[in-house]
Write an enzyme that holds these catalytic residues in place. Structure first.
Site, PDB file in Angstrom:
ATOM      1  N   LYS A 195      15.452  -3.584   2.592  1.00 40.22           N
ATOM      2  CA  LYS A 195      13.482  -3.212   1.149  1.00 40.22           C
ATOM      3  C   LYS A 195      14.315  -1.969   0.096  1.00 40.22           C
ATOM      4  CE  LYS A 195       9.492  -4.288   2.145  1.00 40.22           C
ATOM      5  NZ  LYS A 195       7.941  -4.123   3.087  1.00 40.22           N
TER       6      LYS A 195
ATOM      7  N   LEU B  98     -19.196 -11.892  -8.890  1.00 45.94           N
ATOM      8  CA  LEU B  98     -19.734 -12.333  -8.963  1.00 45.94           C
ATOM      9  C   LEU B  98     -19.602 -13.847  -9.891  1.00 45.94           C
ATOM     10  CD1 LEU B  98     -23.752 -10.555  -9.617  1.00 45.94           C
ATOM     11  CD2 LEU B  98     -23.075 -11.971  -7.580  1.00 45.94           C
TER      12      LEU B  98
ATOM     13  N   VAL C 166       0.755  -1.011  -0.295  1.00 43.27           N
ATOM     14  CA  VAL C 166       0.065  -0.221   0.332  1.00 43.27           C
ATOM     15  C   VAL C 166       1.137   1.225  -0.105  1.00 43.27           C
ATOM     16  CG1 VAL C 166      -1.808   0.734   1.679  1.00 43.27           C
ATOM     17  CG2 VAL C 166      -2.101  -1.390   1.402  1.00 43.27           C
TER      18      VAL C 166
ATOM     19  N   THR D  68      -5.273  -0.621   6.987  1.00 44.05           N
ATOM     20  CA  THR D  68      -6.455  -1.040   7.428  1.00 44.05           C
ATOM     21  C   THR D  68      -6.768  -1.025   9.351  1.00 44.05           C
ATOM     22  OG1 THR D  68      -6.922  -2.001   5.835  1.00 44.05           O
ATOM     23  CG2 THR D  68      -8.722  -2.807   6.866  1.00 44.05           C
TER      24      THR D  68
ATOM     25  N   CYS E 235      -6.519  -9.350   2.234  1.00 43.78           N
ATOM     26  CA  CYS E 235      -7.009  -8.460   2.371  1.00 43.78           C
ATOM     27  C   CYS E 235      -8.454  -9.359   3.332  1.00 43.78           C
ATOM     28  CB  CYS E 235      -8.050  -7.607   1.535  1.00 43.78           C
ATOM     29  SG  CYS E 235      -6.540  -6.434   1.476  1.00 43.78           S
TER      30      CYS E 235
ATOM     31  N   ASN F   6     -14.847  -4.524   1.824  1.00 46.24           N
ATOM     32  CA  ASN F   6     -14.617  -6.329   1.807  1.00 46.24           C
ATOM     33  C   ASN F   6     -15.061  -6.784   2.216  1.00 46.24           C
ATOM     34  OD1 ASN F   6     -12.532  -4.843   0.794  1.00 46.24           O
ATOM     35  ND2 ASN F   6     -11.089  -4.723   2.216  1.00 46.24           N
TER      36      ASN F   6
ATOM     37  N   THR G 157      -1.044  -5.222   9.152  1.00 47.85           N
ATOM     38  CA  THR G 157      -2.230  -4.990   9.893  1.00 47.85           C
ATOM     39  C   THR G 157      -2.519  -6.211  10.116  1.00 47.85           C
ATOM     40  OG1 THR G 157      -3.903  -4.282   9.197  1.00 47.85           O
ATOM     41  CG2 THR G 157      -2.388  -2.716  10.718  1.00 47.85           C
TER      42      THR G 157
ATOM     43  N   LYS H 122      -5.205 -15.085  -6.966  1.00 39.88           N
ATOM     44  CA  LYS H 122      -5.523 -14.219  -8.260  1.00 39.88           C
ATOM     45  C   LYS H 122      -4.659 -14.367  -9.361  1.00 39.88           C
ATOM     46  CE  LYS H 122      -6.019  -9.160  -6.982  1.00 39.88           C
ATOM     47  NZ  LYS H 122      -6.143  -8.409  -6.950  1.00 39.88           N
TER      48      LYS H 122
HETATM   49  C1  UDX Z   1      -9.100  -6.608  -2.125  1.00 40.47           C
HETATM   50  C2  UDX Z   1     -10.268  -5.635  -2.534  1.00 40.47           C
HETATM   51  O1  UDX Z   1     -10.895  -4.988  -3.591  1.00 40.47           O
HETATM   52  C3  UDX Z   1      -9.425  -4.222  -2.411  1.00 40.47           C
HETATM   53  O2  UDX Z   1     -10.657  -3.122  -2.826  1.00 40.47           O
HETATM   54  C4  UDX Z   1      -9.138  -4.093  -0.853  1.00 40.47           C
HETATM   55  O3  UDX Z   1      -8.808  -2.282  -0.421  1.00 40.47           O
HETATM   56  C5  UDX Z   1      -8.135  -5.600  -0.839  1.00 40.47           C
HETATM   57  O4  UDX Z   1      -9.724  -5.747  -0.779  1.00 40.47           O
HETATM   58  P1  UDX Z   1      -7.327  -8.176  -3.471  1.00 40.47           P
HETATM   59  O5  UDX Z   1      -7.513  -8.852  -2.114  1.00 40.47           O
HETATM   60  O6  UDX Z   1      -6.416  -7.269  -4.350  1.00 40.47           O
HETATM   61  O7  UDX Z   1      -8.105  -6.809  -3.050  1.00 40.47           O
HETATM   62  O8  UDX Z   1      -8.235  -8.853  -4.663  1.00 40.47           O
HETATM   63  P2  UDX Z   1      -9.715  -8.835  -5.426  1.00 40.47           P
HETATM   64  O9  UDX Z   1      -9.692  -8.487  -6.819  1.00 40.47           O
HETATM   65  O10 UDX Z   1     -11.176  -8.019  -4.439  1.00 40.47           O
HETATM   66  O11 UDX Z   1      -9.926 -10.434  -5.080  1.00 40.47           O
HETATM   67  C6  UDX Z   1     -10.014 -11.207  -3.474  1.00 40.47           C
HETATM   68  C7  UDX Z   1     -10.064 -12.136  -3.696  1.00 40.47           C
HETATM   69  O12 UDX Z   1     -12.009 -12.714  -3.809  1.00 40.47           O
HETATM   70  C8  UDX Z   1      -9.869 -13.073  -4.857  1.00 40.47           C
HETATM   71  O13 UDX Z   1      -9.427 -14.544  -3.925  1.00 40.47           O
HETATM   72  C9  UDX Z   1     -10.320 -13.739  -5.928  1.00 40.47           C
HETATM   73  O14 UDX Z   1     -10.270 -14.589  -6.866  1.00 40.47           O
HETATM   74  C10 UDX Z   1     -11.999 -13.893  -5.692  1.00 40.47           C
HETATM   75  N1  UDX Z   1     -12.969 -13.512  -6.615  1.00 40.47           N
HETATM   76  C11 UDX Z   1     -13.265 -11.882  -6.575  1.00 40.47           C
HETATM   77  C12 UDX Z   1     -14.217 -14.602  -6.821  1.00 40.47           C
HETATM   78  O15 UDX Z   1     -13.340 -15.218  -5.930  1.00 40.47           O
HETATM   79  N2  UDX Z   1     -14.780 -13.884  -8.005  1.00 40.47           N
HETATM   80  C13 UDX Z   1     -14.918 -12.554  -7.681  1.00 40.47           C
HETATM   81  O16 UDX Z   1     -15.939 -12.628  -8.895  1.00 40.47           O
HETATM   82  C14 UDX Z   1     -14.032 -11.452  -7.446  1.00 40.47           C
END
Ligand code: UDX
Length: 433
Positions: A35, A253, A11, A122, A263, A211, A86, A324
């Protein structure tokens, strides 16, 4: 404006580089000297598309620098952002705020009078009050405003999320602090990104509520997918059918193996702990956390089911290990539970991930890491589509089927169409279709 980021992790680094790109003067601080040395040599501690170029350009322009010296960095700053980790506290799932409080104390000691301290980490509701108390106690003679300004950055799309946010949330009732934040984010609301001013506690809660709501949406569609499998429905059509309703919306979805990452798992847990402490339980979020935990291992059973119920002595190839695509982050990745379930059942596992194998190897020492998707699949009885990297979207399925020992393809992200897969001779299992 002169901005200091305390914490040069995900972040802090992305936010710092983007603020510099807007024309602010930014110093990123971190206690980890290795780092900071790496960042000075333009080596990023994380994989995030576009970040190395953004950092390189702004360092070259002289508006972004890195240091371990907090005292020197904060002198003359208009705003000091706390962007330290955190993590979930071991044992009870509450957010561990020790890094935030330690940073607050150091900042209060070193900051000039009349500086704005902004919490981007957060943090649970009420943390800003404690940061303010620490500042007052540490530096009673200084006027320091403590503001909450949560981040909503998705890994893999963080720069775009920072530069084109749906909204900016600022939690502060101090007018001069609001003015400083308005000035810092001016380049964004010139782009018409709405900036929302709230109380500090409300702002802290917005982050968790956002979230938790997104995690709920994903868990809801995942359970619909399970129901589709039982009753003969198609979850992608269900998602489209409900997502076209503007009150619901089409995003988040996509049914899959469960959410992971740095997160959602941590923040949903911290929210429900905070809510329990205030005797206002968030039962929906409790159900979401529970359902998502169980789902990850259930995906392992799904793979074993596709192998005819017996994985002993079989080889399973996994494509994608990170939680992801477009990240090397393995935190709470569903792949970990799936691999565990498979090895518990006596299978051997090979895998390929475009960016995550170095991290994954630390967590999954028994997995054979391959050079590419085809090398991973060689001689495998089952192929699991775990993470929907672009590199896996157009595989030569006929070639894949030829080099494998078995014909099971378990697509946990619904990347492929059943007809195409059938043509290549695979027995196809997907999610909710
Ligand atoms: C998330 C929030 O989107 C972001 O706004 C926040 O501040 C940090 O956490 P991130 O953890 O980077 O971001 O990934 P995100 O794209 O939100 O996906 C989170 C998880 O949900 C992944 O494991 C992803 O595969 C899963 N996911 C997401 C699904 O299974 N289906 C979906 O439709 C969307």
């Amino acid at each position: 404006m002169k901005i200091v980021m305390i914490g040069s992790g995900y972040v802090g680094l992305v936010s710092g580089a983007c603020f510099a790109d807007f024309g602010h003067d930014v110093v990123c601080v971190d206690k980890d000297a290795a780092k900071i040395d790496a960042l000075k040599a333009n080596i990023m501690p994380i994989f995030e598309p576009g970040l190395d170029t953004l950092v390189r350009n702004n360092v070259a322009r002289g508006v972004l620098s890195f240091t371990t010296d907090l005292n020197e960095a904060v002198s003359g700053a208009d705003a000091i952002f706390i962007a330290v980790g955190t993590p979930s506290r071991r044992g009870d799932g509450h957010a561990d705020l020790s890094y935030v409080y330690a940073a607050a104390q150091e900042i209060a000691e070193a900051a000039d009078d009349h500086t704005v301290i902004v919490t981007k980490s957060t943090v649970p509701v009420g943390t800003g009050d404690e940061v303010e108390r620490i500042c007052r106690e540490t530096a009673p003679a200084k006027t320091l405003a403590v503001v909450s300004n949560p981040e909503f950055l998705r890994e893999g799309a963080a720069i775009d999320d920072f530069k084109r946010p749906d909204r900016i949330v600022v939690g502060s009732e101090d007018e001069w602090a609001q003015d400083v934040l308005r000035e810092i984010y001016r380049p964004l609301y010139l782009n018409e990104s709405p900036i929302l001013f709230t109380s500090r506690r409300t702002s802290e809660l917005i982050k968790y509520a956002a979230n938790a709501f997104l995690a709920t949406k994903i868990t809801f569609i995942n359970e619909m997918a399970d129901l589709c499998e039982k009753v003969g429905g198609n979850v992608q059509d269900v998602a489209r059918g409900i997502g076209l309703d503007k009150r619901i919306g089409p995003k988040f979805l996509n049914a899959g193996p469960g959410y992971g990452g740095s997160c959602f798992p941590k923040d949903t847990l911290a929210l429900l702990k905070t809510a329990q402490d205030h005797e206002s339980p968030v039962r929906i979020v409790e159900a979401v956390v529970n359902a998502n935990d169980l789902r990850k291992r259930a995906m392992g059973r799904k793979v074993i089911g596709a192998l005819g119920g017996d994985a002993r002595g079989k080889k399973v190839a996994i494509l994608g290990l990170t939680f992801k695509p477009n990240t090397d982050d393995m935190r709470d990745a569903p792949s970990i539970a799936v691999v565990q379930a498979l090895t518990d059942a006596g299978a051997t596992v090979s895998a390929y991930d475009p960016e995550g194998m170095e991290e994954a190897a630390k967590l999954l020492p028994d997995v054979l890491m391959a050079d590419g998707p085809y090398a991973a699949a060689e001689g495998a009885h089952a192929l699991v589509m775990m993470t929907e990297w672009d590199a896996f979207r157009a595989l030569d399925l006929t070639k894949m089927a030829d080099i494998m020992a078995g014909k099971a393809l378990i697509d946990l992200r619904n990347v492929y169409q059943p007809d195409d897969v059938a043509k290549a001779g695979f027995d196809y299992t997907s999610i909710g279709r």
